[in-house]
Design an enzyme around this catalytic site. Structure first.
Site, short mmCIF file in Angstrom:
data_model
loop_
_atom_site.label_atom_id
_atom_site.label_comp_id
_atom_site.label_asym_id
_atom_site.label_seq_id
_atom_site.Cartn_x
_atom_site.Cartn_y
_atom_site.Cartn_z
N LYS A 105 0.84 -1.21 0.00
CA LYS A 105 0.00 0.00 0.00
C LYS A 105 0.87 1.25 0.00
O LYS A 105 0.54 2.24 -0.65
CB LYS A 105 -0.96 0.00 1.19
N LYS B 226 -10.81 -5.11 -2.88
CA LYS B 226 -11.87 -4.12 -3.09
C LYS B 226 -11.36 -2.72 -3.39
O LYS B 226 -12.05 -1.91 -3.95
CB LYS B 226 -12.88 -4.12 -1.93
N LYS C 70 -4.15 -10.39 -6.29
CA LYS C 70 -5.30 -10.68 -5.41
C LYS C 70 -6.51 -9.84 -5.82
O LYS C 70 -6.36 -8.67 -6.15
CB LYS C 70 -4.90 -10.33 -3.96
P1 ATP Z 1 -8.49 -3.51 0.60
O1 ATP Z 1 -8.47 -3.64 -0.89
O2 ATP Z 1 -9.13 -2.28 1.11
O3 ATP Z 1 -7.15 -3.76 1.23
P2 ATP Z 1 -9.53 -6.20 0.77
O4 ATP Z 1 -10.44 -6.44 -0.37
O5 ATP Z 1 -8.18 -6.81 0.73
O6 ATP Z 1 -9.43 -4.64 1.11
P3 ATP Z 1 -10.14 -6.61 3.56
O7 ATP Z 1 -11.11 -5.75 4.25
O8 ATP Z 1 -8.71 -6.31 3.78
O9 ATP Z 1 -10.36 -6.66 1.99
O10 ATP Z 1 -10.42 -8.10 3.85
C1 ATP Z 1 -11.50 -8.67 4.57
C2 ATP Z 1 -11.23 -10.14 4.68
O11 ATP Z 1 -11.32 -10.74 3.38
C3 ATP Z 1 -9.81 -10.48 5.18
O12 ATP Z 1 -9.86 -11.59 6.05
C4 ATP Z 1 -9.05 -10.79 3.93
O13 ATP Z 1 -7.96 -11.64 4.18
C5 ATP Z 1 -10.13 -11.46 3.10
N1 ATP Z 1 -9.84 -11.31 1.67
C6 ATP Z 1 -9.64 -10.14 1.02
N2 ATP Z 1 -9.41 -10.35 -0.28
C7 ATP Z 1 -9.45 -11.70 -0.46
C8 ATP Z 1 -9.27 -12.55 -1.60
N3 ATP Z 1 -9.01 -12.04 -2.79
N4 ATP Z 1 -9.38 -13.88 -1.41
C9 ATP Z 1 -9.67 -14.40 -0.20
N5 ATP Z 1 -9.83 -13.65 0.92
C10 ATP Z 1 -9.73 -12.32 0.80
#
Ligand code: ATP
Ligand code: LTN
Length: 330
Positions: free
Chosen positions: A111, A197, A194
């Site tokens: 980030k 969001k 990955k």
């Molecule tokens: P950001 O993009 O804002 O970092 P994010 O999409 O990675 O957000 P988080 O809020 O960080 O989402 O994650 C919520 C939960 O979903 C966490 O336990 C994270 O590990 C899981 N998670 C996020 N993205 C994935 C993915 N692509 N596959 C499986 N689990 C995920």
């Protein structure tokens, strides 16, 4: 009864990655465990976010949790910012985590590399301190997360052990639990990254309509050849779609592979789209009903009270352990 805790940052609309990685499994924990499930709104401030959007996303996540089957009678649902003990414990814990450790965190490096140096807030750097506080406040043993968060939970274990060694047993040492299938769902447009969001390329959002979901899956990047086979190194696109299919059907990757022997990519993608739609559309209907009824308001208010009752005991234990005086009225 064990204790389980997890949280999601309200940084944007949740994705299929969030759903498969954590959301869809949460309800199964609440039968045999005491569950603390929260909205990590303070963590959402670690990168710039519009206040209106933060409020909207926080409500959305509360509704998503309920739509995923979390029952407020069985699980405690709350906003991180409603329980001030999270921030209070973080102020103490920050003294037991080191700059070197925090600068090695992959999420921080990723980030921070996208920001100008003067745009990297301290909160992004100290993110794992607050996350360790979230976890340790509730004496939980299990933290269900996607693979990307395992490193943070490991750091939380380190600080808990370090603290216990110095002050005697104060914290329960937790462990991360990732789902067998779907711990890391990849972007549909770049299956080496990955699905996330905050990086909209190649995401399926949990609020996408049926047509959009189908279109995104049918145009997902695939690989050379025509065999539907799990081989993440050479066939990352197909392997990702197989993972999505297997996770949603609750079957192993091998079982999923068998179903598609001899099928072409188009037919396979159609079956993946049907499966995603079959789960996400009813989920969206539940979400909309909950949002409209505003039942999340009472759930979050009562959840905060229950969470606080537990958190304040742990905080008092820590304050005592490190030598902070307690002069409150008894
Ligand atoms: P950001 O993009 O804002 O970092 P994010 O999409 O990675 O957000 P988080 O809020 O960080 O989402 O994650 C919520 C939960 O979903 C966490 O336990 C994270 O590990 C899981 N998670 C996020 N993205 C994935 C993915 N692509 N596959 C499986 N689990 C995920
Ligand atoms: N860092 C997590 C959100 C989060 C969390 C937690 C998860 C904050 N505190 C405690 C599990 C336990 C994320 O990015 N999803």
């Amino acid at each position: 009864m064990g204790k389980v805790l997890t949280g999601v940052k309200p940084t944007g609309t949740l994705t299929l990655g969030n759903y498969i990685g954590v959301l869809k499994n949460l309800a199964s924990y609440q039968e045999d465990n005491e569950c603390y499930i929260f909205i990590a709104d303070l963590h959402a401030l670690t990168l710039p976010i519009d206040p209106e959007l933060l409020r909207k996303n926080s409500i959305d996540i509360a509704c998503f949790y309920l739509a995923a089957g979390l029952d407020p009678k069985k699980s405690v649902l709350f906003l991180q910012s409603s329980v001030s003990e999270h921030s209070e414990l973080a102020i103490i814990l920050q003294n037991y985590l080191y700059m070197g450790e925090l600068s090695r965190m992959t999420q921080f490096k990723d980030k921070a590399s996208k920001e100008k140096e003067e745009g990297i807030g301290l909160g992004l750097f100290t993110y794992p301190v607050l996350m360790a506080s979230d976890i340790l406040l509730y004496d939980c043993e299990v933290v269900p997360v996607g693979e990307d968060q395992v490193q943070h939970v490991e750091l939380c274990r380190d600080v808990a052990n370090r603290f216990n060694k110095r002050y005697g047993k104060t914290f329960v040492v937790p462990k991360a639990e990732v789902s067998k299938v779907g711990k890391r769902i990849m972007s549909l447009s770049d299956p080496t990254k990955k699905m996330s969001k905050s990086d909209p390329k190649g995401d399926i959002y949990l609020l996408d309509d049926e047509k959009t979901i189908r279109k995104k899956i049918m145009s997902a990047v695939t690989d050379l050849g025509n065999e539907v086979k799990y081989d993440p190194e050479n066939k990352p696109g197909i392997s990702n779609l197989l993972t999505i299919y297997a996770a949603l059907k609750d079957i192993s990757i091998e079982e999923a592979e068998k179903e598609f022997v001899g099928t072409n990519y188009g037919t396979f993608k159609g079956a993946v789209a049907d499966t995603v739609i079959a789960q996400i559309v009813p989920f969206q209907e539940r979400y909309r009903k909950i949002l409209e009824s505003k039942e999340y308001e009472k759930v979050l208010r009562e959840g905060a009270q229950k969470a606080k009752a537990q958190a304040k005991n742990t905080l008092a234990r820590v304050q005592k352990a490190v030598g902070l005086l307690d002069v409150k009225e008894k």
